[in-house]
Design a protein around this motif. Structure first.
Motif, mmCIF file in Angstrom:
data_model
loop_
_atom_site.group_PDB
_atom_site.id
_atom_site.type_symbol
_atom_site.label_atom_id
_atom_site.label_comp_id
_atom_site.label_asym_id
_atom_site.label_seq_id
_atom_site.Cartn_x
_atom_site.Cartn_y
_atom_site.Cartn_z
ATOM 1 N N GLN A 272 8.583 12.235 2.632
ATOM 2 C CA GLN A 272 8.184 13.420 2.194
ATOM 3 C C GLN A 272 6.842 13.832 2.539
ATOM 4 O O GLN A 272 6.491 15.038 2.908
ATOM 5 C CB GLN A 272 8.464 13.463 0.758
ATOM 6 C CG GLN A 272 9.690 13.592 -0.001
ATOM 7 C CD GLN A 272 10.015 13.207 -1.286
ATOM 8 O OE1 GLN A 272 9.016 12.743 -2.126
ATOM 9 N NE2 GLN A 272 11.153 13.967 -1.798
ATOM 10 N N ILE A 273 5.899 12.887 2.485
ATOM 11 C CA ILE A 273 4.368 13.410 2.677
ATOM 12 C C ILE A 273 4.236 13.661 4.196
ATOM 13 O O ILE A 273 3.897 14.524 4.424
ATOM 14 C CB ILE A 273 3.523 12.009 2.348
ATOM 15 C CG1 ILE A 273 3.720 11.694 0.872
ATOM 16 C CG2 ILE A 273 2.010 12.381 2.541
ATOM 17 C CD1 ILE A 273 3.111 10.468 0.398
ATOM 18 N N PHE A 274 4.905 12.883 5.036
ATOM 19 C CA PHE A 274 4.933 13.213 6.404
ATOM 20 C C PHE A 274 5.435 14.545 6.660
ATOM 21 O O PHE A 274 5.030 15.397 7.632
ATOM 22 C CB PHE A 274 5.716 12.095 7.327
ATOM 23 C CG PHE A 274 4.783 10.998 7.650
ATOM 24 C CD1 PHE A 274 4.562 9.921 7.037
ATOM 25 C CD2 PHE A 274 4.671 11.054 9.072
ATOM 26 C CE1 PHE A 274 3.753 8.958 7.368
ATOM 27 C CE2 PHE A 274 3.669 9.868 9.587
ATOM 28 C CZ PHE A 274 3.337 8.757 8.891
ATOM 29 N N LEU B 74 0.949 -1.392 -0.005
ATOM 30 C CA LEU B 74 -0.001 0.034 -0.062
ATOM 31 C C LEU B 74 0.847 1.351 -0.045
ATOM 32 O O LEU B 74 0.498 2.295 -0.738
ATOM 33 C CB LEU B 74 -0.942 0.140 1.149
ATOM 34 C CG LEU B 74 -2.201 1.116 1.287
ATOM 35 C CD1 LEU B 74 -3.112 0.870 -0.086
ATOM 36 C CD2 LEU B 74 -2.982 1.094 2.494
ATOM 37 N N ASP B 75 2.116 1.231 0.451
ATOM 38 C CA ASP B 75 2.957 2.387 0.743
ATOM 39 C C ASP B 75 3.199 2.830 -0.665
ATOM 40 O O ASP B 75 3.358 3.894 -0.955
ATOM 41 C CB ASP B 75 4.134 2.340 1.820
ATOM 42 C CG ASP B 75 3.739 2.371 3.139
ATOM 43 O OD1 ASP B 75 2.649 3.068 3.334
ATOM 44 O OD2 ASP B 75 4.417 2.232 4.137
ATOM 45 N N ASP B 76 3.785 1.737 -1.485
ATOM 46 C CA ASP B 76 4.139 1.856 -2.786
ATOM 47 C C ASP B 76 3.139 2.529 -3.595
ATOM 48 O O ASP B 76 3.294 3.642 -4.429
ATOM 49 C CB ASP B 76 4.373 0.710 -3.552
ATOM 50 C CG ASP B 76 5.595 -0.100 -3.082
ATOM 51 O OD1 ASP B 76 6.335 0.642 -2.290
ATOM 52 O OD2 ASP B 76 6.058 -1.364 -3.269
ATOM 53 N N ARG B 77 1.791 2.158 -3.427
ATOM 54 C CA ARG B 77 0.586 2.770 -4.288
ATOM 55 C C ARG B 77 0.544 4.218 -3.855
ATOM 56 O O ARG B 77 0.482 5.098 -4.503
ATOM 57 C CB ARG B 77 -0.473 2.077 -3.919
ATOM 58 C CG ARG B 77 -1.880 2.489 -4.717
ATOM 59 C CD ARG B 77 -3.082 1.868 -4.381
ATOM 60 N NE ARG B 77 -3.352 0.645 -4.917
ATOM 61 C CZ ARG B 77 -4.316 0.488 -5.897
ATOM 62 N NH1 ARG B 77 -5.024 1.433 -6.109
ATOM 63 N NH2 ARG B 77 -4.368 -0.795 -6.565
ATOM 64 N N ILE B 78 0.798 4.603 -2.505
ATOM 65 C CA ILE B 78 0.629 6.104 -1.927
ATOM 66 C C ILE B 78 1.775 6.761 -2.362
ATOM 67 O O ILE B 78 1.632 7.916 -3.215
ATOM 68 C CB ILE B 78 0.902 6.024 -0.634
ATOM 69 C CG1 ILE B 78 -0.458 5.218 0.104
ATOM 70 C CG2 ILE B 78 1.164 7.287 -0.049
ATOM 71 C CD1 ILE B 78 -0.345 5.060 1.729
ATOM 72 N N GLU B 79 3.044 6.265 -2.561
ATOM 73 C CA GLU B 79 3.963 6.947 -3.248
ATOM 74 C C GLU B 79 4.095 7.064 -4.764
ATOM 75 O O GLU B 79 4.313 8.281 -5.298
ATOM 76 C CB GLU B 79 5.292 6.023 -2.739
ATOM 77 C CG GLU B 79 5.651 6.335 -1.371
ATOM 78 C CD GLU B 79 6.786 5.511 -1.199
ATOM 79 O OE1 GLU B 79 7.713 4.905 -1.970
ATOM 80 O OE2 GLU B 79 7.788 6.031 -0.020
ATOM 81 N N GLN B 80 3.313 6.232 -5.419
ATOM 82 C CA GLN B 80 3.383 6.457 -6.902
ATOM 83 C C GLN B 80 2.109 7.446 -7.053
ATOM 84 O O GLN B 80 2.501 8.510 -7.809
ATOM 85 C CB GLN B 80 2.870 4.996 -7.274
ATOM 86 C CG GLN B 80 4.065 4.274 -7.982
ATOM 87 C CD GLN B 80 3.652 2.712 -8.301
ATOM 88 O OE1 GLN B 80 2.382 2.498 -8.366
ATOM 89 N NE2 GLN B 80 4.625 1.876 -8.233
ATOM 90 N N GLU C 40 1.078 13.859 9.120
ATOM 91 C CA GLU C 40 0.509 12.632 9.372
ATOM 92 C C GLU C 40 -1.132 12.651 8.904
ATOM 93 O O GLU C 40 -1.358 11.696 8.464
ATOM 94 C CB GLU C 40 0.772 11.984 10.863
ATOM 95 C CG GLU C 40 0.298 10.544 10.831
ATOM 96 C CD GLU C 40 0.456 10.120 12.266
ATOM 97 O OE1 GLU C 40 1.160 10.709 13.074
ATOM 98 O OE2 GLU C 40 0.011 8.622 12.252
ATOM 99 N N ALA C 41 -1.774 13.379 9.343
ATOM 100 C CA ALA C 41 -2.975 13.514 9.022
ATOM 101 C C ALA C 41 -3.328 13.286 7.728
ATOM 102 O O ALA C 41 -4.439 12.511 7.046
ATOM 103 C CB ALA C 41 -3.777 14.838 9.480
ATOM 104 N N SER C 42 -2.581 14.114 6.747
ATOM 105 C CA SER C 42 -2.831 14.013 5.473
ATOM 106 C C SER C 42 -2.328 12.519 4.978
ATOM 107 O O SER C 42 -3.007 12.168 3.798
ATOM 108 C CB SER C 42 -1.824 15.249 4.783
ATOM 109 O OG SER C 42 -2.170 16.212 4.396
ATOM 110 N N PHE C 43 -1.214 12.099 5.629
ATOM 111 C CA PHE C 43 -0.839 10.719 4.977
ATOM 112 C C PHE C 43 -1.812 9.781 5.306
ATOM 113 O O PHE C 43 -2.378 9.011 4.498
ATOM 114 C CB PHE C 43 0.588 10.284 5.757
ATOM 115 C CG PHE C 43 0.825 9.190 5.396
ATOM 116 C CD1 PHE C 43 1.610 8.675 4.233
ATOM 117 C CD2 PHE C 43 0.560 7.862 6.445
ATOM 118 C CE1 PHE C 43 1.812 7.360 4.043
ATOM 119 C CE2 PHE C 43 0.932 6.588 6.156
ATOM 120 C CZ PHE C 43 1.530 6.416 4.989
#
Ligand code: S3P
Length: 199
Positions: free
Chosen positions: A64-66, A50-56, A71-74
């Motif tokens: 970077q997202i954090f 799932l983290d790969d899907r998020i990064e893509q 965290e709330a956005s992540f």
């Protein structure tokens, strides 16, 4: 190469005839991605992280997202990605490894509590999980020091315990864990069959 015959691909696939998706959940360092790849290979299923899907989708790393959005956005993106994964076009059976916080979000756990979807909690002593993370190259924004790591693990454990199965990974290699999961899936299916017959 994947083996056929006893203990190989053919019998492993039969081990989970009832489900279409296996989710691997649990804390950082539990081996969700490594075990997930091995498990998918043995079942002849596809694997996704799932983290790969998020990064893509974001074209940014989790780190970077954090750092840039918090965290709330992540968590929001993580939820959307899980939703997409589950509502996409009819797909072949899949194994999905989730990030450590995903199953501790009740709205995600609700999405995953459906027939045909099976969640497996990979557990282990937090000290060992912490050390495993140390040996990996990926950086984890929520792994700061052992004390905080342990506290977060304790807070989340009750959520993880709601998974359909719990596998203790303490002191085990990832290959052994994947083998144990296949055996447990097979056991679980025979229990269902027996119940079907007697009912
Ligand atoms: C997180 C775990 C990470 C990643 C993010 C948040 C968490 O995944 O999703 O850093 O909240 O525990 P792993 O469990 O694969 O390290």
């Amino acid at each position: 190469m994947t083996k056929k015959g006893p203990g190989g691909l053919a019998s492993a696939s039969r081990a989970c005839t009832q489900c279409r998706v296996v989710f691997l959940v649990g804390f950082m360092g539990a081996g969700k991605t490594s075990v997930g790849k091995l498990l998918a290979e043995r079942l002849g299923w596809t694997f996704e992280d799932l983290d790969d899907r998020i990064e893509q989708r974001e074209a940014r790393t989790v780190d970077q997202i954090f750092a840039e959005s918090g965290e709330a956005s992540f968590r929001e993106i993580e939820h959307q990605c899980l939703r997409e994964f589950l509502t996409g076009p009819d797909s072949p059976p899949r194994v999905l490894a989730l990030g450590g916080g995903a199953f501790a979000q009740p709205r995600n756990a609700v999405l995953m509590a459906h027939p045909g979807l099976l969640s497996i909690f990979l557990d282990g002593p937090p000290e060992e999980l912490y050390r495993r993370c140390e040996l990996q190259s990926s950086s984890r924004p929520l792994r700061r020091n052992l004390d905080e790591f342990r506290k977060l693990y304790e807070t989340r454990r009750r959520y993880y315990m709601a998974a359909s199965l719990r596998i203790d990974t303490g002191g085990k290699g990832m290959d052994a864990v994947a083998t144990e999961i296949v055996a447990r899936l097979r056991e679980r299916d025979s229990v269902k069959t027996l119940e079907g017959v007697s009912g």
